[in-house]
Design a protein around this motif. Structure first.
Motif, PDB file in Angstrom:
ATOM      1  N   ALA A 143      -2.906  11.275   6.452  1.00  0.00           N
ATOM      2  CA  ALA A 143      -1.775  11.248   7.388  1.00  0.00           C
ATOM      3  C   ALA A 143      -0.438  11.111   6.666  1.00  0.00           C
ATOM      4  O   ALA A 143       0.612  11.058   7.316  1.00  0.00           O
ATOM      5  N   GLY A 144      -0.467  11.036   5.351  1.00  0.00           N
ATOM      6  CA  GLY A 144       0.775  10.922   4.595  1.00  0.00           C
ATOM      7  C   GLY A 144       1.379   9.539   4.600  1.00  0.00           C
ATOM      8  O   GLY A 144       2.586   9.376   4.410  1.00  0.00           O
ATOM      9  N   ILE A 145       0.534   8.512   4.790  1.00  0.00           N
ATOM     10  CA  ILE A 145       1.000   7.123   4.771  1.00  0.00           C
ATOM     11  C   ILE A 145       0.762   6.581   3.368  1.00  0.00           C
ATOM     12  O   ILE A 145      -0.386   6.397   2.952  1.00  0.00           O
ATOM     13  N   ASN A 146       1.818   6.304   2.657  1.00  0.00           N
ATOM     14  CA  ASN A 146       1.715   5.921   1.247  1.00  0.00           C
ATOM     15  C   ASN A 146       1.733   4.414   1.014  1.00  0.00           C
ATOM     16  O   ASN A 146       1.363   3.953  -0.067  1.00  0.00           O
ATOM     17  N   GLU A 147       2.199   3.651   2.012  1.00  0.00           N
ATOM     18  CA  GLU A 147       2.261   2.201   1.873  1.00  0.00           C
ATOM     19  C   GLU A 147       1.723   1.552   3.143  1.00  0.00           C
ATOM     20  O   GLU A 147       1.893   2.085   4.246  1.00  0.00           O
ATOM     21  N   VAL A 148       1.084   0.397   2.971  1.00  0.00           N
ATOM     22  CA  VAL A 148       0.576  -0.289   4.161  1.00  0.00           C
ATOM     23  C   VAL A 148       1.755  -0.857   4.947  1.00  0.00           C
ATOM     24  O   VAL A 148       2.779  -1.248   4.367  1.00  0.00           O
ATOM     25  N   GLU A 151      -7.057 -13.502  10.761  1.00  0.00           N
ATOM     26  CA  GLU A 151      -7.117 -12.150  11.326  1.00  0.00           C
ATOM     27  C   GLU A 151      -6.267 -11.232  10.449  1.00  0.00           C
ATOM     28  O   GLU A 151      -5.142 -11.578  10.068  1.00  0.00           O
ATOM     29  N   VAL A 152      -6.809 -10.066  10.117  1.00  0.00           N
ATOM     30  CA  VAL A 152      -6.114  -9.074   9.296  1.00  0.00           C
ATOM     31  C   VAL A 152      -6.383  -7.697   9.871  1.00  0.00           C
ATOM     32  O   VAL A 152      -7.122  -7.550  10.851  1.00  0.00           O
ATOM     33  N   ILE A 153      -5.799  -6.688   9.258  1.00  0.00           N
ATOM     34  CA  ILE A 153      -6.081  -5.305   9.646  1.00  0.00           C
ATOM     35  C   ILE A 153      -6.790  -4.609   8.490  1.00  0.00           C
ATOM     36  O   ILE A 153      -6.215  -4.449   7.405  1.00  0.00           O
ATOM     37  N   PHE A 154      -8.043  -4.243   8.721  1.00  0.00           N
ATOM     38  CA  PHE A 154      -8.772  -3.427   7.751  1.00  0.00           C
ATOM     39  C   PHE A 154      -8.367  -1.968   7.974  1.00  0.00           C
ATOM     40  O   PHE A 154      -8.174  -1.541   9.121  1.00  0.00           O
ATOM     41  N   TYR A 155      -8.267  -1.222   6.884  1.00  0.00           N
ATOM     42  CA  TYR A 155      -7.846   0.178   7.035  1.00  0.00           C
ATOM     43  C   TYR A 155      -8.594   1.076   6.067  1.00  0.00           C
ATOM     44  O   TYR A 155      -9.129   0.638   5.048  1.00  0.00           O
ATOM     45  N   ASN A 156      -8.607   2.361   6.419  1.00  0.00           N
ATOM     46  CA  ASN A 156      -9.260   3.394   5.634  1.00  0.00           C
ATOM     47  C   ASN A 156      -8.206   4.094   4.777  1.00  0.00           C
ATOM     48  O   ASN A 156      -7.350   4.810   5.297  1.00  0.00           O
ATOM     49  N   LYS A 157      -8.264   3.871   3.476  1.00  0.00           N
ATOM     50  CA  LYS A 157      -7.251   4.418   2.563  1.00  0.00           C
ATOM     51  C   LYS A 157      -7.239   5.944   2.579  1.00  0.00           C
ATOM     52  O   LYS A 157      -6.162   6.564   2.463  1.00  0.00           O
ATOM     53  N   ASP A 158      -8.400   6.559   2.721  1.00  0.00           N
ATOM     54  CA  ASP A 158      -8.461   8.027   2.734  1.00  0.00           C
ATOM     55  C   ASP A 158      -7.769   8.602   3.967  1.00  0.00           C
ATOM     56  O   ASP A 158      -7.050   9.607   3.878  1.00  0.00           O
ATOM     57  N   LEU A 159      -7.992   7.963   5.124  1.00  0.00           N
ATOM     58  CA  LEU A 159      -7.348   8.450   6.352  1.00  0.00           C
ATOM     59  C   LEU A 159      -5.845   8.225   6.303  1.00  0.00           C
ATOM     60  O   LEU A 159      -5.065   9.047   6.812  1.00  0.00           O
ATOM     61  N   PHE A 160      -5.418   7.127   5.701  1.00  0.00           N
ATOM     62  CA  PHE A 160      -3.979   6.901   5.520  1.00  0.00           C
ATOM     63  C   PHE A 160      -3.385   8.019   4.665  1.00  0.00           C
ATOM     64  O   PHE A 160      -2.309   8.559   4.981  1.00  0.00           O
ATOM     65  N   THR A 210     -19.849  -0.611  19.037  1.00  0.00           N
ATOM     66  CA  THR A 210     -19.425   0.783  18.890  1.00  0.00           C
ATOM     67  C   THR A 210     -18.154   0.878  18.058  1.00  0.00           C
ATOM     68  O   THR A 210     -18.026   1.759  17.188  1.00  0.00           O
ATOM     69  N   GLU A 211     -17.216  -0.021  18.301  1.00  0.00           N
ATOM     70  CA  GLU A 211     -15.977  -0.033  17.524  1.00  0.00           C
ATOM     71  C   GLU A 211     -16.272  -0.228  16.038  1.00  0.00           C
ATOM     72  O   GLU A 211     -15.731   0.487  15.180  1.00  0.00           O
ATOM     73  N   ASN A 212     -17.132  -1.172  15.741  1.00  0.00           N
ATOM     74  CA  ASN A 212     -17.514  -1.463  14.363  1.00  0.00           C
ATOM     75  C   ASN A 212     -18.138  -0.229  13.702  1.00  0.00           C
ATOM     76  O   ASN A 212     -17.757   0.162  12.589  1.00  0.00           O
ATOM     77  N   ALA A 213     -19.096   0.385  14.397  1.00  0.00           N
ATOM     78  CA  ALA A 213     -19.778   1.561  13.854  1.00  0.00           C
ATOM     79  C   ALA A 213     -18.810   2.727  13.662  1.00  0.00           C
ATOM     80  O   ALA A 213     -18.876   3.446  12.646  1.00  0.00           O
ATOM     81  N   ASN A 214     -17.920   2.915  14.602  1.00  0.00           N
ATOM     82  CA  ASN A 214     -16.965   4.018  14.506  1.00  0.00           C
ATOM     83  C   ASN A 214     -16.012   3.849  13.326  1.00  0.00           C
ATOM     84  O   ASN A 214     -15.698   4.807  12.618  1.00  0.00           O
ATOM     85  N   PHE A 215     -15.554   2.623  13.114  1.00  0.00           N
ATOM     86  CA  PHE A 215     -14.653   2.393  11.983  1.00  0.00           C
ATOM     87  C   PHE A 215     -15.376   2.620  10.658  1.00  0.00           C
ATOM     88  O   PHE A 215     -14.846   3.261   9.743  1.00  0.00           O
ATOM     89  N   LEU A 216     -16.582   2.113  10.557  1.00  0.00           N
ATOM     90  CA  LEU A 216     -17.327   2.221   9.302  1.00  0.00           C
ATOM     91  C   LEU A 216     -17.863   3.634   9.057  1.00  0.00           C
ATOM     92  O   LEU A 216     -18.350   3.922   7.962  1.00  0.00           O
ATOM     93  N   SER A 217     -17.762   4.500  10.052  1.00  0.00           N
ATOM     94  CA  SER A 217     -18.134   5.900   9.868  1.00  0.00           C
ATOM     95  C   SER A 217     -16.906   6.791   9.681  1.00  0.00           C
ATOM     96  O   SER A 217     -17.028   8.019   9.596  1.00  0.00           O
ATOM     97  N   GLY A 218     -15.717   6.156   9.625  1.00  0.00           N
ATOM     98  CA  GLY A 218     -14.500   6.913   9.349  1.00  0.00           C
ATOM     99  C   GLY A 218     -13.823   7.513  10.565  1.00  0.00           C
ATOM    100  O   GLY A 218     -12.956   8.382  10.426  1.00  0.00           O
ATOM    101  N   LYS A 219     -14.159   7.034  11.769  1.00  0.00           N
ATOM    102  CA  LYS A 219     -13.554   7.591  12.978  1.00  0.00           C
ATOM    103  C   LYS A 219     -12.178   6.997  13.256  1.00  0.00           C
ATOM    104  O   LYS A 219     -11.304   7.663  13.811  1.00  0.00           O
ATOM    105  N   TYR A 220     -11.973   5.737  12.910  1.00  0.00           N
ATOM    106  CA  TYR A 220     -10.690   5.064  13.109  1.00  0.00           C
ATOM    107  C   TYR A 220     -10.040   4.793  11.761  1.00  0.00           C
ATOM    108  O   TYR A 220     -10.718   4.545  10.767  1.00  0.00           O
ATOM    109  N   ALA A 221      -8.719   4.770  11.765  1.00  0.00           N
ATOM    110  CA  ALA A 221      -7.997   4.448  10.537  1.00  0.00           C
ATOM    111  C   ALA A 221      -7.913   2.948  10.315  1.00  0.00           C
ATOM    112  O   ALA A 221      -7.825   2.491   9.176  1.00  0.00           O
TER     113      ALA A 221
END
Length: 463
Positions: A197-202, A185-194, A293-304
């Motif tokens: 929000a001014g998040i420079n490091e994971v 288990e890991v956390i996938f994230y959207n680099k553009d949304l990070f 829905t969660e999957n689709a929302n993340f892959l459309s850029g709705k969640y970070a």
């Protein structure tokens, strides 16, 4: 020996050619795989020869029934279909009945019905060793200890001794399942949304993750998706929190009745999970959102972010925002650094009908070895873009994507890991009780009462 090598090359060539024509929606292919189709065809033409393992005319006709969750759009559905077709080519007397269903609840109900009616499939999927105990004691699951004699087969397995499914600790001699794949288990994230929000490091620690939530919320971005309507989603996330906070061994102690869910440290894990909602990690009414829905929302850029196993890589790489996606390991707690390396890892395993006899048992074991072989795992990697469950898989000629390289590296670093927290309990109802209780807590039940509800299921079963 030369003929066996020819057979191996022929099988992998046909499998690769068959799978490469399937779209990602069906589970394989897409731009996730970099295997060269022309090269596959050349290998296939070079190995068009008769093998010595084809079934003899005198072998009786047999139907092998399989029950898995490799169905529908599951990434391994086409792999399973192709393997069945190829095995039938090698053994014309064998046909297959595929009763697989992708939905977890539907799968569990099918298996329960099969066991209750005595109509067991030849092969079915298994999560964790504890729930196997009853099957083993009642002779429903086949003892696979004899496979240890085939060192060529076992040496490449991630767990060569099959110790993960050794039930001696539960008072049962033997090994009753074959591990198939490891999915951390890991956390996938959207680099553009990070970046927005001014998040420079994971995040490396949970404290870092909480700080990231604050920045994302301030930027008007939903920090993390959570489709809790499908209860496995919240259950998976809780696994990560529990192992990072109290460690895998402590969860095993609950299964061994050396600890309780109502212990102070366990109640704290529920409090932490609930705090994610209180911190605004999830969107409003996430309890009514499903995984699709969660999957689709993340892959459309709705969640970070979303927390999901590495089997998600093909989904990420096939999305329109693939270049923006990456993943990082589950952060650890600063005040529980001893458990920093404790990870949540899901291991699919296959169990085989212990009631089989004679030729049907023999050919079912051949099927087991066929689907857990190095060339079978090579297909899963090169065509379905799934992490192999063996160490002897040939990766020559395979251009591995950055996410797959990173995933393989992560797998190689795993030292201490556990699956779903309920896997260490022989009480089969614990899965539903734990997951439903977690959702109930998000809807208003206190962490203390959540712990009491879960512990009560154990206490009531011991009376």
């Amino acid at each position: 020996m030369e003929e066996r090598e020819i057979m191996k090359r022929k099988i992998i060539s046909v499998l690769l050619t068959a799978c490469l024509s399937i779209s990602l929606l069906a589970g394989c292919g897409g731009n996730a795989s970099k295997t060269d189709d022309s090269q596959v065809k050349e290998e296939s033409s070079d190995t068009a020869t008769q093998t010595t393992d084809t079934a003899q005319n005198e072998d009786p006709e047999v139907t092998i029934t399989v029950l898995t969750r490799y169905a529908g759009s599951d990434v391994q559905a086409q792999w399973l279909q192709t393997m069945m077709e190829k095995f039938s080519e090698l053994h014309p007397n064998v046909t297959f009945q595929d009763d697989s269903v992708a939905d977890e609840a539907a799968y569990n109900n099918k298996l329960k019905t099969a066991i209750a009616t005595g109509n067991l499939p030849n092969m079915w999927m298994q999560y964790g060793a504890a729930s196997l105990v009853e099957y083993a004691k009642n002779g429903l699951a086949m003892d696979l200890s004899s496979l240890l004699e085939d060192t060529e087969f076992t040496s490449g397995l991630a767990d060569p001794t099959l110790s993960s499914y050794d039930l001696s600790g539960y008072g049962v001699d033997g090994i009753y399942a074959l591990p198939f794949a490891m999915q951390p288990e890991v956390i996938f994230y959207n680099k553009d949304l990070f970046a927005q929000a001014g998040i420079n490091e994971v995040p490396e620690t949970m404290e870092d993750l909480f700080a990231a939530f604050d920045k994302l919320n301030a930027a008007g971005i939903t920090p993390m998706g959570m489709g809790a309507k499908d209860t496995w989603r919240l259950g998976h996330f809780y696994n990560c929190i529990a192992y990072k906070k109290v460690g895998v061994d402590n969860i095993k102690k609950i299964g061994a009745r050396e600890a309780k869910w109502t212990d102070e440290n366990m109640v704290e894990t529920f409090e932490i999970l609930k705090s994610f909602k209180d911190r605004g990690a999830f969107e409003e009414n996430f309890e009514g959102i499903d995984w699709s829905t969660e999957n689709a929302n993340f892959l459309s850029g709705k969640y970070a972010m979303i927390c999901v196993p590495l089997w998600f890589i093909p989904n990420a790489e096939a999305s329109e925002i693939a270049d923006s996606l990456d993943f990082f390991p589950i952060p650890y707690f600063e005040d529980a650094e001893d458990y920093k390396d404790n990870a949540t890892v899901y291991t699919d395993a296959h169990v085989y009908n212990g009631k089989l006899e004679g030729y049907e048992k023999e050919i079912t074991l051949e099927w087991a070895k066929f689907t857990h072989s190095a060339y079978s795992e090579e297909v899963r990697l090169k065509v379905c873009n799934q992490l192999p469950g063996r160490s002897d898989v040939n990766i020559d000629g395979y251009e591995m994507s950055p996410l797959m390289k990173k995933a393989l590296a992560l797998n190689n670093e795993l030292t201490t890991y556990g699956g779903d927290v309920f896997e260490y309990d022989e009480i089969t109802s614990m899965q539903d009780v734990i997951r439903n209780s977690l959702v109930g807590m998000m809807l208003g039940t206190t962490p203390e009462d959540t712990a009491k509800t879960i512990q009560a299921e154990i206490d009531n079963n011991q009376q």
